[in-house]
Write a protein that holds these residues in place. Structure first.
Motif, short mmCIF file in Angstrom:
data_model
loop_
_atom_site.label_atom_id
_atom_site.label_comp_id
_atom_site.label_asym_id
_atom_site.label_seq_id
_atom_site.Cartn_x
_atom_site.Cartn_y
_atom_site.Cartn_z
N THR A 234 0.81 -1.33 -0.05
CA THR A 234 0.01 -0.18 0.14
C THR A 234 0.91 0.97 -0.03
O THR A 234 0.20 2.48 -0.01
N VAL A 235 2.15 0.88 0.07
CA VAL A 235 3.10 2.53 0.23
C VAL A 235 3.72 2.25 -1.20
O VAL A 235 4.31 1.41 -1.51
N GLU A 236 3.64 3.68 -1.77
CA GLU A 236 4.06 3.94 -3.08
C GLU A 236 5.58 3.66 -3.13
O GLU A 236 6.31 2.95 -4.00
N SER A 237 6.14 4.42 -2.24
CA SER A 237 7.58 4.20 -2.23
C SER A 237 8.33 4.99 -0.92
O SER A 237 7.57 5.83 -0.27
N LEU A 238 9.84 4.76 -0.67
CA LEU A 238 10.25 5.54 0.39
C LEU A 238 10.74 6.75 0.12
O LEU A 238 11.15 6.92 -1.27
N ASN A 239 10.96 7.62 0.99
CA ASN A 239 11.70 8.85 0.69
C ASN A 239 13.31 8.66 0.22
O ASN A 239 13.68 7.63 0.88
N VAL A 240 13.69 9.29 -0.88
CA VAL A 240 14.98 9.03 -1.43
C VAL A 240 16.09 8.94 -0.29
O VAL A 240 17.11 8.17 -0.45
N ALA A 241 15.95 9.99 0.64
CA ALA A 241 16.82 10.26 1.50
C ALA A 241 16.91 8.86 2.40
O ALA A 241 17.83 8.38 2.81
N ILE A 242 15.62 8.20 3.01
CA ILE A 242 15.28 7.18 3.67
C ILE A 242 15.96 6.04 2.95
O ILE A 242 16.69 5.23 3.56
N ALA A 243 15.46 5.84 1.81
CA ALA A 243 15.83 4.66 1.08
C ALA A 243 17.54 4.60 0.86
O ALA A 243 18.25 3.35 1.09
N THR A 244 18.28 5.74 0.68
CA THR A 244 19.74 5.66 0.65
C THR A 244 20.26 5.37 1.89
O THR A 244 21.15 4.73 1.92
N ALA A 245 19.52 5.97 3.28
CA ALA A 245 20.23 5.47 4.37
C ALA A 245 20.08 3.94 4.60
O ALA A 245 20.97 3.36 5.26
N VAL A 246 18.75 3.37 4.25
CA VAL A 246 18.73 2.01 4.42
C VAL A 246 19.84 1.22 3.68
O VAL A 246 20.47 0.54 4.35
N LEU A 247 20.05 1.60 2.53
CA LEU A 247 21.19 0.75 1.99
C LEU A 247 22.75 1.17 2.30
O LEU A 247 23.58 0.02 2.37
N LEU A 248 22.76 2.44 2.65
CA LEU A 248 24.06 2.69 3.04
C LEU A 248 24.46 2.14 4.46
O LEU A 248 25.58 1.66 4.60
N TYR A 249 23.50 2.07 5.26
CA TYR A 249 23.84 1.25 6.54
C TYR A 249 23.99 -0.31 6.23
O TYR A 249 24.75 -1.12 7.19
N GLU A 250 23.15 -0.75 5.17
CA GLU A 250 23.61 -2.24 4.93
C GLU A 250 25.13 -2.32 4.52
O GLU A 250 25.72 -3.47 4.80
N VAL A 251 25.41 -1.39 3.79
CA VAL A 251 27.05 -1.45 3.18
C VAL A 251 27.77 -1.52 4.49
O VAL A 251 28.93 -2.14 4.78
#
Length: 258
Positions: A234-251
């Motif tokens: 039901t959620v279209e997408s994440l805010n790009v800054a949030i999405a970037t943070a999610v990926l960078l912290y996985e790195v």
């Protein structure tokens, strides 16, 4: 003391509110941003301050400010407000010169932003990227201006610590890095792999797209590594800054915590 908004210096600084006048210049609003610029080795061409602001500063910082600037000018509260793009300035504004980087010092981890438009998002991404050890940031030429005052403020001073480069042809630049052995990672909602299934221990350039449209089709290259961030349908997408943070912290997790 300068009390008129028509003063020549005031008019020249106010021009820095607009992108076309900021070539080679940074408008620094607020004490914290100026302190971070000084710590990072920047020299200030001019500082404008109110008497109330000066009275609250330590003698050490005040002397450092005078030593590291070509000109310090007291202005009225009204003039200071006119110099700022913020609605509640804290009493000081400065101008610093900067030279755009021709290349980035990338060794292992970089971030590329494509057609990003919101200065608040860019500043937040810069702050996060610096926190996790990104070595440099590539921006396509159709991104928001990296010198936008809101970008600097949203970065909380990390703007001065993260090397950045604007590139005319982002896809060609990414292909050049790929030819040198870099993994190019893009995020797509239809990607078969979830982001934590990616291998970020190798030299990696993470690519993030526009706030509304995501990555242009040309960047959805089959030779790039595509990952997705799972979320409720039901959620279209994440805010790009949030999405970037999610990926960078996985790195960060894979490289430093595993």
């Amino acid at each position: 003391m300068i009390t008129s908004r028509q003063n020549q210096l005031v008019r020249s600084i106010r021009k820095l509110h607009h992108r076309k006048y900021r070539q080679g210049h940074l408008l620094l609003e607020g004490t914290h941003l100026i302190q971070e610029a000084l710590v990072s080795g920047y020299h200030l061409s001019v500082v404008c301050y109110t008497s109330a602001w000066q009275a609250k500063q330590s003698p050490t910082f005040w002397q450092q400010l005078l030593h590291r600037s070509d000109r310090a000018v007291e202005v009225s509260e009204e003039v200071l407000a006119a110099l700022c793009t913020t609605t509640t300035p804290d009493g000081v504004v400065a101008v610093a010169d900067y030279t755009p980087l021709p290349t980035l010092p990338l060794q292992s981890l970089g971030l590329c932003l494509v057609t990003l438009q919101d200065p608040g998002n860019l500043g937040t991404i810069i702050r996060t990227a610096a926190a996790v050890g990104v070595e440099g940031l590539l921006l396509t030429s159709d991104c928001v201006d990296m010198t936008h005052p809101k970008v600097l403020r949203a970065s909380a001073g990390q703007w001065f610590r993260l090397p950045m480069q604007t590139v005319t042809d982002g896809l060609t630049t990414l292909k050049a890095y790929q030819a040198q052995g870099w993994q190019i990672v893009v995020t797509l909602p239809t990607a078969p792999l979830v982001y934590w299934q990616g291998d970020f221990r190798q030299p990696t350039l993470l690519v993030m797209g526009n706030e509304g449209q995501g990555l242009p089709p040309a960047y959805q290259d089959r030779t790039f590594t595509a990952l997705r961030i799972p979320q409720e349908p039901t959620v279209e997408s994440l805010n790009v800054a949030i999405a970037t943070a999610v990926l960078l912290y996985e790195v960060y997790r894979q490289r430093w915590l595993d």
